[in-house]
Enzyme design. Structure first.
Site, short mmCIF file in Angstrom:
data_model
loop_
_atom_site.label_atom_id
_atom_site.label_comp_id
_atom_site.label_asym_id
_atom_site.label_seq_id
_atom_site.Cartn_x
_atom_site.Cartn_y
_atom_site.Cartn_z
N ASP A 138 -10.80 8.58 -13.45
CA ASP A 138 -10.68 9.67 -14.44
C ASP A 138 -12.01 9.99 -15.11
O ASP A 138 -13.00 9.27 -14.95
CB ASP A 138 -9.61 9.31 -15.49
CG ASP A 138 -9.75 7.88 -16.03
OD1 ASP A 138 -10.78 7.23 -15.76
OD2 ASP A 138 -8.84 7.42 -16.73
N ASN A 198 -0.61 1.89 -24.95
CA ASN A 198 0.71 2.52 -24.78
C ASN A 198 1.23 2.44 -23.34
O ASN A 198 2.19 3.11 -22.99
CB ASN A 198 0.67 3.98 -25.27
CG ASN A 198 -0.32 4.83 -24.45
OD1 ASN A 198 -0.86 4.38 -23.44
ND2 ASN A 198 -0.54 6.06 -24.87
N HIS A 236 -0.45 3.31 -20.58
CA HIS A 236 -0.97 4.31 -19.63
C HIS A 236 -1.86 3.65 -18.57
O HIS A 236 -2.45 2.60 -18.81
CB HIS A 236 -1.69 5.47 -20.34
CG HIS A 236 -3.05 5.18 -20.90
ND1 HIS A 236 -3.42 5.54 -22.17
CD2 HIS A 236 -4.16 4.61 -20.37
CE1 HIS A 236 -4.67 5.20 -22.39
NE2 HIS A 236 -5.15 4.63 -21.31
N GLU A 293 -0.46 9.40 -19.27
CA GLU A 293 0.10 9.01 -20.56
C GLU A 293 1.63 8.92 -20.49
O GLU A 293 2.25 9.64 -19.69
CB GLU A 293 -0.29 10.06 -21.61
CG GLU A 293 -1.79 10.16 -21.87
CD GLU A 293 -2.30 9.08 -22.84
OE1 GLU A 293 -1.75 7.96 -22.86
OE2 GLU A 293 -3.27 9.37 -23.56
C1 GLP Z 1 -8.97 4.43 -20.99
C2 GLP Z 1 -9.00 4.59 -19.48
C3 GLP Z 1 -8.06 3.62 -18.78
C4 GLP Z 1 -8.23 2.23 -19.35
C5 GLP Z 1 -7.93 2.24 -20.83
C6 GLP Z 1 -7.97 0.87 -21.48
O1 GLP Z 1 -7.98 5.15 -21.61
N1 GLP Z 1 -8.68 5.91 -19.07
O2 GLP Z 1 -8.32 3.65 -17.39
O3 GLP Z 1 -7.37 1.33 -18.68
O4 GLP Z 1 -8.90 3.09 -21.44
O5 GLP Z 1 -9.24 0.52 -21.90
P1 GLP Z 1 -9.69 -0.91 -22.38
O6 GLP Z 1 -9.83 -1.73 -21.15
O7 GLP Z 1 -10.99 -0.70 -23.08
O8 GLP Z 1 -8.62 -1.41 -23.29
#
Ligand code: GLP
Length: 240
Positions: free
Chosen positions: A66, A135, A137, A142
């Site tokens: 993404d 959440n 995702h 989402e």
């Molecule tokens: C973002 C990314 C996700 C990732 C999430 C969690 O929203 N789009 O791909 O898994 O963050 O991030 P973290 O690993 O910093 O908790």
């Protein structure tokens, strides 16, 4: 779904890297699906070490999940910048083998279609690493009543904007839209590695690993339907 529990983040990162390294050793032309967020950073450090010790990345191809809409590649909070900073600048992957969705194009919908086609033409991701949002995702899919199949443009939820604000000067600087692989794009990977670390992921982890159910309101729970998923989870996220 195979579950590996680790004592801490460091061992989680090592276990995850081991699986990636195994795949690259078996197939030096492997197609790697990569993720951003803080969780895979430890694994990327291990991969950089492996590259220093002789593991060759010159023929691998990468596809990221993404990108924020509205940030150019050189913005220091773009996922393109993040990936170069945390991995690509430190291993011998040729720039032309690296793919990330385009965040600052004139026509994001068109860019999403092009990215999906590129992904299909690559012959499929051999291994996809995923983090997870608080959440539930995955990528930027989402929680919702319906989820998209292919790469698409999404509005980020308040919860995600809040969670990701720590990387920006303030919450109002966090982009409100993103371009993300859809659930089908992610599920087309041959093997999926879901990394869950930290206490703030416990609620999502509980639902996925203890409820025995799936729901689109917790997109990561749908991974139960993929034939080859390994979850690596640390003690803080798993609990007792
Ligand atoms: C973002 C990314 C996700 C990732 C999430 C969690 O929203 N789009 O791909 O898994 O963050 O991030 P973290 O690993 O910093 O908790």
């Amino acid at each position: 779904m195979k579950v590996i529990k680790t004592q801490n983040y460091e061992t989680l990162s090592k276990e995850a890297a081991k699986i990636f390294i195994e795949i690259i050793k078996k197939n030096d032309k492997a197609v790697l699906g990569l993720a951003t967020g803080s969780t895979p950073v430890g694994m990327y450090k291990e991969l950089i070490e492996a590259n220093k010790n002789g593991l060759d990345f010159s023929k691998v191809t990468t596809f990221n999940l993404d990108e924020y809409i509205g940030l150019s590649k050189d913005h220091d909070q773009s996922y393109d910048y993040f990936m170069h900073d945390n991995l690509f600048n430190h291993v011998n992957i040729p720039e032309e083998n690296i793919h990330l969705p385009k965040g600052d194009g004139e026509n994001p919908e068109e860019d999403a279609k092009k990215y999906e086609n590129m992904l299909k033409e690559s012959g499929g991701v051999d291994i996809q690493v995923l983090g997870i949002g608080v959440n539930g995702h995955i990528a930027f899919n989402e929680p919702a009543e319906e989820l998209k199949v292919e790469t698409n443009i999404v509005n980020l939820t308040e919860s995600t904007i809040e969670a990701n604000a720590r990387f920006f000067n303030s919450e109002k600087d966090v982009p409100t839209k993103a371009i993300t692989m859809g659930m089908g794009s992610i599920f087309s990977a041959k093997k999926i590695l879901l990394l869950i670390s930290g206490e703030n992921k416990k609620e999502a982890a509980d639902y996925i690993l203890r409820s025995g159910k799936i729901k689109t309101e917790c997109p990561a729970s749908l991974l139960h339907l993929h034939p080859d998923v390994t979850v690596i989870i640390d003690k803080e996220a798993f609990g007792e």
